[in-house]
Scaffold this motif. Structure first.
Motif, PDB file in Angstrom:
ATOM      1  N   HIS A 242       3.861   3.763  13.554  1.00 55.61           N
ATOM      2  CA  HIS A 242       4.731   2.856  12.796  1.00 55.61           C
ATOM      3  C   HIS A 242       5.267   1.687  13.626  1.00 55.61           C
TER       4      HIS A 242
ATOM      5  N   VAL B 128      -2.956   5.328  12.729  1.00 52.32           N
ATOM      6  CA  VAL B 128      -2.091   5.803  11.649  1.00 52.32           C
ATOM      7  C   VAL B 128      -2.405   7.286  11.436  1.00 52.32           C
TER       8      VAL B 128
ATOM      9  N   HIS C  80      -2.444   9.354   9.156  1.00 53.43           N
ATOM     10  CA  HIS C  80      -3.293   9.825   8.051  1.00 53.43           C
ATOM     11  C   HIS C  80      -4.750   9.372   8.184  1.00 53.43           C
TER      12      HIS C  80
ATOM     13  N   ASP D 279       6.060  12.124   6.480  1.00 52.08           N
ATOM     14  CA  ASP D 279       5.649  10.823   5.966  1.00 52.08           C
ATOM     15  C   ASP D 279       5.088  11.035   4.567  1.00 52.08           C
TER      16      ASP D 279
ATOM     17  N   HIS E  19       3.007   9.563   2.729  1.00 52.89           N
ATOM     18  CA  HIS E  19       1.583   9.360   2.446  1.00 52.89           C
ATOM     19  C   HIS E  19       0.686  10.456   2.985  1.00 52.89           C
TER      20      HIS E  19
ATOM     21  N   SER F 228      -3.653  -0.382   6.863  1.00 56.12           N
ATOM     22  CA  SER F 228      -2.802   0.716   6.385  1.00 56.12           C
ATOM     23  C   SER F 228      -3.593   2.000   6.134  1.00 56.12           C
ATOM     24  N   CYS F 229      -2.849   3.074   5.881  1.00 52.28           N
ATOM     25  CA  CYS F 229      -3.495   4.361   5.621  1.00 52.28           C
ATOM     26  C   CYS F 229      -4.117   4.391   4.235  1.00 52.28           C
TER      27      CYS F 229
ATOM     28  N   CYS G  55       0.335   0.888  11.824  1.00 53.33           N
ATOM     29  CA  CYS G  55       0.807   0.659  10.453  1.00 53.33           C
ATOM     30  C   CYS G  55       1.007  -0.836  10.190  1.00 53.33           C
TER      31      CYS G  55
ATOM     32  N   CYS H  71       2.106  -3.042   6.939  1.00 51.96           N
ATOM     33  CA  CYS H  71       2.351  -2.166   5.791  1.00 51.96           C
ATOM     34  C   CYS H  71       3.852  -1.999   5.591  1.00 51.96           C
ATOM     35  N   LEU H  72       4.598  -1.901   6.689  1.00 55.50           N
ATOM     36  CA  LEU H  72       6.055  -1.799   6.544  1.00 55.50           C
ATOM     37  C   LEU H  72       6.824  -2.653   7.528  1.00 55.50           C
TER      38      LEU H  72
ATOM     39  N   ASN I 106       0.285   0.092   0.297  1.00 52.06           N
ATOM     40  CA  ASN I 106       0.593   0.898  -0.877  1.00 52.06           C
ATOM     41  C   ASN I 106       1.960   0.641  -1.499  1.00 52.06           C
TER      42      ASN I 106
ATOM     43  N   ARG J 276       9.720  -4.773   1.874  1.00 52.87           N
ATOM     44  CA  ARG J 276       8.895  -3.786   2.571  1.00 52.87           C
ATOM     45  C   ARG J 276       8.129  -4.403   3.753  1.00 52.87           C
TER      46      ARG J 276
HETATM   47  S1  SF4 Z   1       2.121   3.914   4.347  1.00 54.97           S
HETATM   48 FE1  SF4 Z   1       2.027   2.302   5.846  1.00 54.97          FE
HETATM   49  S2  SF4 Z   1       3.734   2.783   7.192  1.00 54.97           S
HETATM   50 FE2  SF4 Z   1       3.308   4.653   6.054  1.00 54.97          FE
HETATM   51  S3  SF4 Z   1       1.860   5.789   7.327  1.00 54.97           S
HETATM   52 FE3  SF4 Z   1       0.679   4.528   5.918  1.00 54.97          FE
HETATM   53  S4  SF4 Z   1       0.213   2.683   7.079  1.00 54.97           S
HETATM   54 FE4  SF4 Z   1       1.908   3.689   8.086  1.00 54.97          FE
END
Ligand code: SF4
Lengths: 197, 476
Positions: free
Chosen positions: B63, B107, B109, B128, B130, B346-347, B407, B410-411, B429, B435
């Motif tokens: 992150h 990441v 995931h 997390d 996700h 991102s994931c 990440c 993504c955030l 996502n 965000r």
């Molecule tokens: S949603 Fe975004 S911040 Fe959360 S684990 Fe996936 S890539 Fe990282």
């Protein structure tokens, strides 16, 4: 964890639905590595607006948050619960909570109470008209009371017992250590292992 | 009566069941990252506990990690503390960690599946939301809070009440140019951001069976955006082929035993779901979001909706607020929305297949003037593979920025953020307010739509690109 039996306090009526955890505590606060000190991050973006309800002097010291439906959607961050608790909230009332947020709150001793929207509406009206009005959340009787309003709420017996006794999960689980060991002994050998390469 | 996939995996992990109590579930794989673990380790230390199963635990950094100059000290002191705290905790407790700079970093995931740790019929948790991604393998995978992280570290179990099950059946053929991302955005728009609440979703049907593992992960990833903690897809030959030969996949006799078990992980014909949704794949088209929650999406060919058209008062209010925040007018065609930034990563969409799809569109084309495009592989390995295939060069020649894994935008916990008022087309996502950076505006899109948008400077699908106009022939 602090036990929760019954609590009486003034309220903050938050007329917003779908308040997600990014609004409750923005991501940049997640960098902290402790469990306290999140109070200033609570609803940070909205608090920059002077007219935001939390900024009203008469709401100072309020401990009951009455929120719109789908409170706590979005990320699983437990910091959202800590931020509410650090700020001083003891309980949150809404007609619907996001699952993870609800789970996190009950584990931390923040009682999330689900009431029908029409009762939430009534609590909003009451506490908007009279900021001094108090709301009582009684976990023993499973009841919310305020002037002219009495409403019962549901909470599963297990969560209730733990909140009433202030018991944390790990100590409860470790009472069943023998069951865990027995399960481990019969796990198949094909299951993945992080340390084998 | 038969059981659903979710029920089978659940039942296989019950350590203890008692009347009136949640089931105590055994956890096969616990993934950790720097954001949600420090307070959990802190809790262990305070109570003098250790990690019960180091062999079922793995950590990575994602992150906060920068995507540029990763060999230099991390500039943001707070991010640095969080990463250093994970390193300290991993060393103290003996947890396997893949830190920034390591070839297995990325990441969380993306890392689990790529190592072959995510397997059918396992329970996978991570602090997390996700974590639902891993359900693509027929694993029961869900996001947990930090208290639960501590609980799993100490006991390798979690007390849980079994959610209900919902079947999302997608039959038929996805039309040309329509991806898994479009499908999941359409599903969320259909059932709403609360529609999956209290359920484990099972995606099934002929359109799902045809999807690659990467595409299945994109779908399961966003189950949480539909309000569900977990989404699952029954394992099949596609799953087994993906896993075979991965570093942590079973081998020899274990492989055979595993596959035999995995093949039983299907919803029985006579099993009943608590709810069912049916979607016709053939009716779908590229899908984008216009608002500030992932349920506020429409086909790209549509226009920004008029809030007045919503019957439900709270939806109407939400739409009004969203339009104000997003700086959009009702009735404006979605295709006319201009962006400043395009984020591929991102994931949800940071795996190799996603990068290939975007690169194919960017090849011999240029990012539009005034648009910046960030391409961030989901893991260091994905990055290496992309370099091997020359995808990084395609992006760089198009004028995009090729970054290191994480990440990222993504955030926006690292320096990759939108400035206030900036607008992005993002393959991530979540399009929540702020965000991707304070005041930033996000449109969720597929990698293909992201790439086409980068070329044209406004929301667009690959079908909008005319080769003659936008492609420079090779050698010119
Ligand atoms: S949603 Fe975004 S911040 Fe959360 S684990 Fe996936 S890539 Fe990282």
């Amino acid at each position: 964890m602090e036990a929760f039996t019954t609590h009486t306090g003034r309220a903050v009526p938050l007329r917003r639905s779908n308040v997600d955890t990014d609004q409750i505590i923005p991501a940049h606060w997640l960098k902290k590595v402790t469990r306290d000190g999140f109070e200033d991050g609570l609803f940070e973006a909205w608090r920059k607006d002077e007219t935001f309800i939390l900024n009203q002097p008469e709401r100072k010291g309020a401990t009951v948050l009455v929120a719109g439906p789908d409170f706590g959607t979005g990320s699983s961050r437990e910091h959202a619960v800590w931020a509410l608790q650090n700020y001083g909230f003891k309980t949150v009332i809404s007609s619907r909570f996001a699952d993870i947020f609800r789970g996190n709150s009950l584990k931390n001793g923040l009682l999330t109470v689900v009431l029908e929207q029409k009762i939430v509406d009534a609590l909003w009206e009451l506490t908007e008209k009279d900021p001094q009005a108090e709301i009582t959340v009684d976990l023993v009787e499973r009841e919310v009371r305020a002037e002219g309003i009495t409403a019962s709420f549901e909470l599963d017996e297990n969560s209730r017992w733990r909140l009433l006794n202030g018991l944390d999960d790990i100590s409860i689980t470790l009472r069943n250590e023998a069951d865990i060991a027995a399960y481990e002994a019969k796990r198949p050998s094909f299951k993945p292992q992080t340390l084998k390469v | 009566m038969g059981r659903t996939l979710a029920e089978k995996v659940w039942d296989d992990h019950v350590v203890r069941r008692a009347e009136g109590e949640p089931d105590l579930l055994f956890i096969d794989l616990h993934l950790l990252h720097e954001v949600t673990s420090p307070q959990a380790f802190d809790g262990l230390r305070k109570s003098g506990r250790k990690v019960r199963r180091l062999d079922l635990t793995i950590a990575t950094e994602d992150h906060n990690t920068p995507t540029l100059d990763i060999d230099k000290p991390i500039a943001d002191p707070v991010s640095r503390v969080q990463l250093e705290t994970l390193r300290k905790n991993a060393a103290e407790f003996g947890v396997r960690l893949h830190p920034l700079g390591d070839v297995e970093q990325g990441v969380v995931h993306v890392v689990g599946p790529q190592l072959g740790l995510t397997q059918p019929g396992t329970t996978v948790v991570c602090g997390d939301s996700h974590t639902s991604t891993h359900g693509a393998f027929g694993a029961l995978a869900f996001g947990i809070g930090t208290s639960q992280v501590e609980h799993v570290l100490a006991t390798q179990t979690l007390p849980m009440t079994r959610p209900k099950t919902m079947a999302i059946t997608v039959d038929g053929e996805l039309p040309e140019g329509v991806t898994a991302k479009d499908l999941i955005l359409a599903i969320i728009a259909r059932i709403g951001t609360g529609g999956g609440q209290g359920y484990i979703l099972e995606y099934r049907g002929s359109a799902i069976e045809k999807l690659s593992m990467e595409a299945r992960m994109t779908i399961c990833n966003m189950s949480i955006e539909a309000g569900a903690r977990a989404g699952m897809i029954a394992p099949d030959e596609t799953t087994f082929a993906y896993l075979k030969g991965r570093p942590h996949a079973p081998e020899g006799a274990d492989w055979d035993a595993a596959v035999e078990y995995w093949k039983t992980l299907r919803t029985d014909d006579d099993a009943e779901f608590d709810a069912e949704v049916v979607i016709d794949a053939a009716e779908l088209s590229p899908f984008v979001t216009w608002g500030t929650n992932p349920g506020q999406g429409l086909p790209l060919s549509a226009s920004v909706p008029d809030p007045a058209s919503y019957e439900d008062a709270s939806e109407r209010l939400a739409a009004e607020k969203a339009l104000e925040y997003m700086g959009l007018e009702a009735g404006q065609p979605l295709r006319s929305i201009k962006v400043d930034t395009v984020f591929v990563g991102s994931c949800t969409n940071g795996r190799i297949e996603d990068l290939r799809a975007a690169a194919e569109i960017m090849k011999d084309r240029k990012v539009a003037d005034g648009v910046r495009m960030l391409v961030v592989p989901g893991s260091a390995r994905v990055g290496l593979q992309a370099v091997d295939e020359g995808l990084d060069l395609v992006f760089k020649e198009a004028g995009a920025e090729w970054r290191h894994a994480g990440c990222s935008m993504c955030l926006g916990m690292n320096p990759d953020q939108l400035a206030p008022g900036e607008r992005s087309a993002s393959t991530s996502n979540r399009n929540f307010e702020g965000r991707q950076g304070k005041g930033g505006r996000t449109h969720l899109v597929s990698p293909q739509v992201a790439a086409a948008t980068a070329v044209l400077g406004h929301l667009a699908s690959p079908a909008d690109l005319s080769d003659a106009e936008t492609r420079t022939p090779a050698g010119v």
